[in-house]
Design an enzyme around this catalytic site. Structure first.
Site, mmCIF file in Angstrom:
data_model
loop_
_atom_site.group_PDB
_atom_site.id
_atom_site.type_symbol
_atom_site.label_atom_id
_atom_site.label_comp_id
_atom_site.label_asym_id
_atom_site.label_seq_id
_atom_site.Cartn_x
_atom_site.Cartn_y
_atom_site.Cartn_z
ATOM 1 N N ASP A 70 26.434 7.316 -93.423
ATOM 2 C CA ASP A 70 26.575 6.122 -94.249
ATOM 3 C C ASP A 70 27.559 6.305 -95.400
ATOM 4 O O ASP A 70 28.225 5.353 -95.800
ATOM 5 C CB ASP A 70 25.221 5.631 -94.765
ATOM 6 C CG ASP A 70 24.365 6.717 -95.382
ATOM 7 O OD1 ASP A 70 24.845 7.856 -95.535
ATOM 8 O OD2 ASP A 70 23.203 6.422 -95.722
ATOM 9 N N ASP A 483 18.850 12.919 -103.642
ATOM 10 C CA ASP A 483 17.839 12.782 -102.590
ATOM 11 C C ASP A 483 17.147 14.087 -102.192
ATOM 12 O O ASP A 483 15.979 14.055 -101.813
ATOM 13 C CB ASP A 483 18.413 12.135 -101.325
ATOM 14 C CG ASP A 483 18.864 10.710 -101.545
ATOM 15 O OD1 ASP A 483 18.336 10.068 -102.479
ATOM 16 O OD2 ASP A 483 19.746 10.238 -100.821
#
Length: 770
Positions: A70, A483
């Site tokens: 992404d 993350d």
């Protein structure tokens, strides 16, 4: 071993021409320019670390496999090494958003051709429109056709697809499903020019959250996949029947039977759900749909799987778990058909987070299913798989869950699962953290366990917020990552066993070490307090980051912000999100508010004087000489409103300030008097970040490294003479999109530099030849 450059263009591809119908310019991606000094670039090994929305197998050439990410570009599989090769490292600062891959298509007629629908955001976060990147050498080089609208490789719905598809009979014809109400587009010249299919009736209606003023959640997710029925064409003649998926829960599938001239809503289709995938089995004549009530990739609470008989028009609900069941609490995606045995198919429950993701398999066209794990007697489960993550051991996330959860997990956000069209025993699927796969998939049907392992070697997808390289100790590099917290590397070429723990942060935003006592460290970051109320956002180490413990928080903290360690480690200054600047004597047992400095200031420590700290905010530099208790603004003016301020080891009051790329104040500044005055370097036009490394032979001042524009050229530069002259050390084949957040030299190895990217992990560069 030197990694050969990928993505560089030959001079013949560098010409700029215009696209028909006034759409946009066609430009070369990357370029043929050489670095001023030759460097060898490698990834610091982490192994994945981000979301892989899809795996794309070429349908006519075995072992030609691509993965799209992404935010980190796309990769090609190397069968001989079982590893991935990055293909978009040539994307530079100007078009950084093209590192977002909204879709990928590999040509089944000419396998040398591959296309990427590139663009990261459809809202204002990405200033540029999207592009179709096209290659005739399997991604070794690219040209770009710029589009008149944006694409969203990192937008909601990015796991649906593929939006980009090639006619399997006439490969000059491509279709692109666009977001944001832009409809369906077509090219008839191998992607060089594009025109809107004005007859297509529905540009999509679904928005995750129409009230979101940022435009991120409120974007119309648009036209989301295109599937050709190869049976309705012949070699060299365009396919007549085309199916298109639309993000519209009432009208999610359309069909053309005349080569895209006219379109009709497919009669009798299910309603109330979005078709994430539309896969056609041309042998049996079935179109399969995997649907969800949401666009994904992280949301979705209900879904269905449907089979459409293209000969009779009959629809059959083949959902592994009926939508009416309380056991259906997820959407379906990850749909794949075994091309060697077309009655065999698989599908995922991509948004099943607890106790794990769902994967089902059918060998009778979806009439019955088995799943990769089953309940025995709660909370116990039985498994049709074994899982070995020894090659990427941190995938356990350091967790010790109680049944029914296990570690490592099979994954989450599992929108892309594909069975190898040439080998029924091989399957790969993407997760939010890695690529998993198996090479004994058919053992499932014999009642045996399949062996699942990471298949992610070479793919590095972390987003980097900060980097430190201490001058001594076992650790060569510590990273602050989005993350997955961050890592301590004692060997740059080996994947660490675990990310930081104690505290377990989701994202580390800043970290620092004590210059004269470098084993003492601090890190801060973000955590979901509702899920982890006992986890604080600051941690400390006294053994070079091998072990950590968490400190306390001042009141009002909402995020990590930035942090600085005193030169001797005696105290720390923290500027967290949500509140003001604080200091702590010792290791964060208590915090006291600093005075005289604005909330949100970016803080840094002097590398010599343990009582001296700095803060940058609103175009002013603030200095503390009492250990962070009080700050005073210096008289320096004309500074950038934000940027990176860093102090030089061994030189009290020696500061460098990298001030960004726009506005009245930008560039690179230097101060030798603790910020009382600054000199702006005239030979640096723009600067995103600055770092320091070991001095060159015969020099006493550290080597400087900047991510900047020097001499009108954007790149990574080194100076061995305090910024008087600069040498470019990357080249046009190694740019990695947006790289402004983190850079540091190595204080122990002259010439070595570490560069943090937004989606391509951490790169380290060494002077070629040593």
């Amino acid at each position: 071993m030197r990694r050969e450059p990928v993505g560089a263009l030959t001079a013949a591809l560098a010409a700029v021409i215009m696209v028909l119908a006034g759409l946009a310019g066609q430009v070369a991606v990357g370029g043929a320019a050489s670095a001023a000094e030759s460097y060898t670039w490698r990834n610091v090994q982490i192994g994945g670390g981000g979301f892989v929305p899809s795996i794309v197998f070429n349908q006519s050439q075995a072992n030609l496999i691509y993965a799209r990410t992404d935010i980190g570009g796309v990769y090609r599989w190397n069968q001989s090494t079982s590893s991935w090769t990055p293909l978009l490292d040539s994307i530079g600062f100007t078009n950084w958003g093209w590192m977002g891959a909204a879709s990928l298509a590999s040509d089944p007629v000419d396998p040398n051709r591959v296309y990427v629908a590139a663009g990261m955001y459809t809202n204002g976060w990405d200033p540029n429109n999207g592009a179709i990147l096209r290659s005739t050498d399997k991604g070794d080089s690219w040209t770009a056709t710029q589009l008149p609208f944006k694409l969203g490789g990192n937008m909601p719905g990015r796991g649906m697809g593929e939006r980009l598809a090639i006619d399997p009979n006439k490969d000059a014809v491509l279709y692109l499903g666009a977001p944001s109400g832009n409809g369906l587009w077509r090219s008839t010249d191998y992607g060089a020019t594009w025109a809107k299919v004005t007859s297509f009736p529905n540009p999509g209606t679904y928005q995750q959250d129409p009230s979101d003023s940022s435009g991120y959640l409120s974007d119309d997710q648009g036209v989301v996949w295109v599937t050709f029925d190869k049976r309705t064409g012949s070699a060299g003649n365009a396919t007549k029947t085309i199916y298109v998926g639309v993000a519209d829960p009432q009208n999610t599938v359309y069909r053309s039977t005349d080569g895209g001239s006219t379109w009709q809503r497919l009669a009798g289709q299910p309603t109330g759900y979005l078709a994430h995938k539309g896969v056609l089995d041309t042998t049996n004549g079935y179109l399969y749909l995997a649907t969800s009530d949401k666009g994904g990739p992280y949301d979705g609470s209900k879904g269905q799987v449907w089979r459409y008989d293209t000969a009779t028009g009959a629809w059959t609900d083949i959902s592994p778990i009926p939508v009416s069941s309380g056991d259906n609490y997820y959407g379906y995606s990850g749909l794949s058909v075994d091309r060697q045995h077309p009655g065999t198919l698989m599908v995922t429950g991509y948004s099943s987070w607890w106790p794990d993701t769902m994967i089902w398999r059918s060998t009778n066209n979806g009439a019955t299913w088995t799943r990769i794990w089953d309940w025995s007697s709660y909370p116990n489960r039985t498994f049709r798989y074994t899982q070995d993550v020894s090659s990427v051991p941190w995938l356990t996330f350091g967790a010790y869950p109680s049944p029914p959860e296990v570690t490592p997990k099979l994954g989450w956000m599992t929108e892309g699962l594909e069975i190898d069209p040439f080998d029924s025993a091989r399957m790969m699927y993407g997760t939010g953290a890695t690529i998993y796969g198996t090479t004994n998939l058919t053992d499932w049907d014999a009642g045996k366990q399949i062996a699942i392992k990471p298949m992610v070697k070479g793919l590095e997808e972390t987003a980097v917020n900060d980097l430190i390289s201490p001058p001594s100790g076992d650790a060569r590099l510590l990273s602050a990552l989005g993350d997955i917290d961050g890592f301590r590397h004692t060997n740059l070429d080996a994947i660490p066993s675990m990310m930081f723990t104690q505290p377990n942060l989701t994202t580390t935003t800043s970290l620092d070490y004590a210059e004269t006592n470098p084993g003492w460290m601090v890190r801060v970051g973000d955590v979901d307090k509702s899920a982890s109320p006992g986890v604080n956002r600051v941690g400390f180490s006294t053994d070079g980051g091998a072990d950590w413990w968490q400190g306390s928080e001042p009141p009002g903290v909402t995020g990590g912000g930035t942090v600085a360690a005193a030169a001797d480690g005696s105290r720390f200054v923290w500027s967290p999100d949500g509140t003001g600047v604080y200091y702590s004597v010792g290791f964060g047992n208590s915090w006291t508010a600093s005075s005289g400095i604005p909330s949100g200031a970016r803080v840094a420590a002097d590398r010599v004087n343990p009582k001296k700290f700095y803060g940058l905010s609103g175009g002013r530099l603030y200095v503390s000489t009492d250990g962070g208790a009080t700050f005073t603004a210096t008289a320096a003016t004309g500074l950038p409103s934000s940027g990176h301020v860093k102090a030089v080891a061994g030189h009290e009051g020696d500061l460098w300030l990298a001030g960004g790329t726009s506005g009245s104040a930008y560039g690179l500044w230097h101060s030798t008097d603790s910020g009382a005055t600054f000199t702006k370097l005239s030979n640096v036009q723009e600067a995103d970040n600055v770092g320091f490394g070991k001095a060159a032979t015969g020099k006493t001042y550290p080597a400087l490294y900047v991510i900047a524009k020097v001499g009108g050229v954007r790149g990574v530069f080194r100076s061995d003479d305090s910024g008087t002259t600069w040498v470019r050390i990357n080249d046009d084949a190694h740019q990695w999109g947006n790289i402004g957040a983190a850079i540091t030299g190595d204080p122990r190895v002259y010439g070595r530099v570490y560069v943090g990217t937004n989606g391509r992990g951490v790169l380290y560069g060494d002077r070629t030849g040593g």
